[in-house]
Design an enzyme around this catalytic site. Structure first.
Site, PDB file in Angstrom:
ATOM      1  N   SER A 192      -3.493  -0.780   0.225  1.00  0.00           N
ATOM      2  CA  SER A 192      -2.854  -2.033  -0.165  1.00  0.00           C
ATOM      3  C   SER A 192      -3.662  -3.206   0.398  1.00  0.00           C
ATOM      4  O   SER A 192      -4.871  -3.276   0.185  1.00  0.00           O
ATOM      5  CB  SER A 192      -1.411  -2.044   0.322  1.00  0.00           C
ATOM      6  OG  SER A 192      -0.657  -3.045  -0.333  1.00  0.00           O
ATOM      7  N   ASP A 442       1.649   2.700  -9.880  1.00  0.00           N
ATOM      8  CA  ASP A 442       1.696   1.619  -8.908  1.00  0.00           C
ATOM      9  C   ASP A 442       1.471   0.292  -9.614  1.00  0.00           C
ATOM     10  O   ASP A 442       0.426   0.090 -10.242  1.00  0.00           O
ATOM     11  CB  ASP A 442       0.607   1.854  -7.860  1.00  0.00           C
ATOM     12  CG  ASP A 442       0.521   0.740  -6.830  1.00  0.00           C
ATOM     13  OD1 ASP A 442       1.472  -0.057  -6.727  1.00  0.00           O
ATOM     14  OD2 ASP A 442      -0.500   0.688  -6.120  1.00  0.00           O
ATOM     15  N   HIS A 467       1.551   4.059  -5.038  1.00  0.00           N
ATOM     16  CA  HIS A 467       0.841   3.208  -4.092  1.00  0.00           C
ATOM     17  C   HIS A 467       0.200   4.034  -2.968  1.00  0.00           C
ATOM     18  O   HIS A 467       0.877   4.734  -2.229  1.00  0.00           O
ATOM     19  CB  HIS A 467       1.832   2.208  -3.503  1.00  0.00           C
ATOM     20  CG  HIS A 467       1.216   0.975  -2.945  1.00  0.00           C
ATOM     21  ND1 HIS A 467       0.281   0.218  -3.629  1.00  0.00           N
ATOM     22  CD2 HIS A 467       1.400   0.325  -1.757  1.00  0.00           C
ATOM     23  CE1 HIS A 467      -0.058  -0.827  -2.907  1.00  0.00           C
ATOM     24  NE2 HIS A 467       0.584  -0.781  -1.759  1.00  0.00           N
TER      25      HIS A 467
END
Length: 520
Positions: A192, A442, A467
């Site tokens: 991320s 995601d 994710h």
């Protein structure tokens, strides 16, 4: 996502004003809206990943020269950065690799146990594991405390991605020197925002690290590089693929929410329906809470149970839609919605009510970052979305940031500092040794690198992945495609290290085997 301070400001507005105002989508990543609790997954999982907690005296501002008195020990020109170091007994030392995780916007002790790939792959390469905490998060607070660090725009001015990357570069340089291991190759990891930092660090500090695994890193989510609707379109598609009726119920719920919340009595009823700890002052508070749940569900729509954001079953969107669709005839739309989001916010059944202003993972600093350099335009599309139409309005965004922090965003700064436009051409010419992983479930994959750029800047895409699922700890329930992806990543990393050492040092390494063999 929406800054917590902004939510508090909006909370004093009349309900009718909230109903008429456009509803901007929340900013990344935003609060999770639960009462304070222990860090998700930290206590149990950490036991399997043994590490020592250390602190490094870090300079507050790497890009200026402080007055002499400020540089003295204990001065505000420095702070203690926390980092976690894996068991030295597993490290070969003397030039063996270092696996370095670039800390995210939260407590590093939360990210460490949720990044099992780093720990589980390290013994195969005799690598030392290091997880570095991002400044202004967890225990790595300048000025001695979170209250002082977050006090105002002057104290928060040093919370930037550039300063964080410089922290990592300085920490690594000092660590290698102290370990008499200046020749150790460093492999960067991150998921991320941490994945963005890993990719950017490889580009900015190529002499520090030989390569980077950037998982679910939306480095293209800036300016107009990708459509501003892409994130929420992908969230909507995740729900639509599970159940069209569930998708439609959510789509219809926003009007039902506004209709019922018209007046104090309606707000009280909404608060009771959704088991809130306090009566809401506007429907916007509740709609933000709901949209955050849907976004996070899309992010962590893993095929196996997880507790990264919240304790959740495998395929959580399927479970949410099953709850929404299976309610008895006569159940209202909003009661169906509550039954569904309760899977996300209270799957364990341990909470009696919900605090919409809670931030259990300590990510409040992102509100500042989103109002300065991390400006990610987001809209709700008119067609095909389960969210009410909304077009990103920079003027409104800017005014919100001025009201909340007294600062004006710099929406072009990230692409100026790190690039993003013409990414294929730029990375093909100037980049090397970066893996971009993205799972297409995601919603952040819409801002990710989805195609190979060169022989050494590669994209690994998982149609059923969520994710940074590749970084998750290995389990017996992992599907074959996930095992294969992890093996591919480690094979590429092994190649980087073999190239670094050369043929005569190649005996230090073994070609990586599937990481979840440890779980079988």
């Amino acid at each position: 996502m929406r800054p917590l301070l902004l939510l508090l400001i909006l909370g004093v507005l009349p309900a009718v004003a909230s109903a008429l105002a456009p509803r901007p989508p929340p900013r990344f990543p935003g609060p999770h809206a639960l009462r304070p609790r222990r860090v998700a997954g930290a206590a149990g999982a950490v036991a399997g990943y043994e590490y020592e907690t250390r602190y490094f005296r870090q300079r507050l501002d790497h890009f200026s020269f402080l007055e002499e008195e400020e540089e003295e020990e204990g001065g505000e020109g420095f702070f203690q950065q926390r980092y976690l170091v894996g068991r030295a007994g597993e490290w070969a030392g003397g030039g063996a690799p270092i696996f370095f995780y670039c800390g995210n916007e939260g407590d590093i002790a939360w990210f460490a146990p949720n990044s099992g790939l780093v720990w589980e792959a390290a013994p195969r390469f005799a690598a030392l594991v290091v997880f570095a905490e991002h400044r202004y998060y967890g225990e790595s607070m300048p000025f001695g405390s979170k209250e002082k660090a977050y006090n105002n725009s002057k104290s928060m001015a040093y919370l930037t991605a550039e300063q964080a990357l410089a922290d990592y570069a300085v920490l690594l340089t000092d660590l290698k020197k102290n370990l008499s291991s200046e020749g150790s190759p460093v492999v960067l990891f991150g998921g991320s925002y941490g994945g963005m930092l890993a990719a950017w660090m490889r580009l900015k500090y190529p002499h520090i690290a030989v390569g980077a695994l950037a998982s679910s890193a939306p480095i293209l989510q800036f300016e107009d590089i990708v459509p501003s609707t892409i994130f929420y379109d992908l969230v909507s598609n995740d729900f639509k693929r599970e159940s069209l009726s569930c998708f439609q119920t959510i789509k219809d719920s926003w009007k039902a929410l506004e209709d019922q919340g018209n007046g104090q009595e309606g707000l009280l009823k909404l608060s009771k329906t959704f088991h809130l700890c306090q009566t809401i002052k506007t429907t916007r508070e509740l709609s933000d809470w709901l949209s955050s749940a849907y976004s996070y569900l899309a992010m962590v729509d893993y095929p196996m149970p997880s507790d990264f954001l919240m304790p959740l079953p495998g395929n959580p969107i399927k479970e949410v839609c099953r709850k929404i669709d299976s309610q008895p005839d006569g159940t209202s739309i909003l009661e169906r919605i509550y039954a569904g989001v309760n899977i996300y916010y209270n799957y364990t059944g341990t909470f009696d009510c919900f605090d919409l202003n809670d931030d259990p993972h300590g990510m409040g600093g992102w509100d500042w970052q989103a109002c300065t350099e991390m400006v990610m335009p987001m809209s709700y599309s008119e067609d095909g979305s389960m969210f009410p139409a909304y077009k990103f309005d920079y003027a409104s965004y800017e005014n919100d940031c001025i009201s909340s922090f007294g600062v004006r965003p710099r929406p072009q700064w990230i692409t100026t500092e790190f690039g993003g436009h013409n990414i294929s051409l730029v990375l093909e010419r100037f980049g090397s040794n970066i893996i971009f992983f993205n799972g297409l479930l995601d919603p952040w994959s819409g801002g990710g690198v989805l195609k190979n750029i060169s022989e050494s800047v590669v994209a690994i895409v998982a149609p059923l992945g969520a994710h940074h699922i590749d970084l998750r700890p290995a389990t017996k329930a992992d599907p074959d495609w996930l095992v294969s992806i992890r093996k591919s990543e480690l094979d590429i990393i092994s190649g980087w290290l073999l190239d670094y050492y050369g043929a005569r040092r190649g005996d230090l390494l073994q070609r990586a085997t599937p990481v979840n063999s440890a779980a079988s």
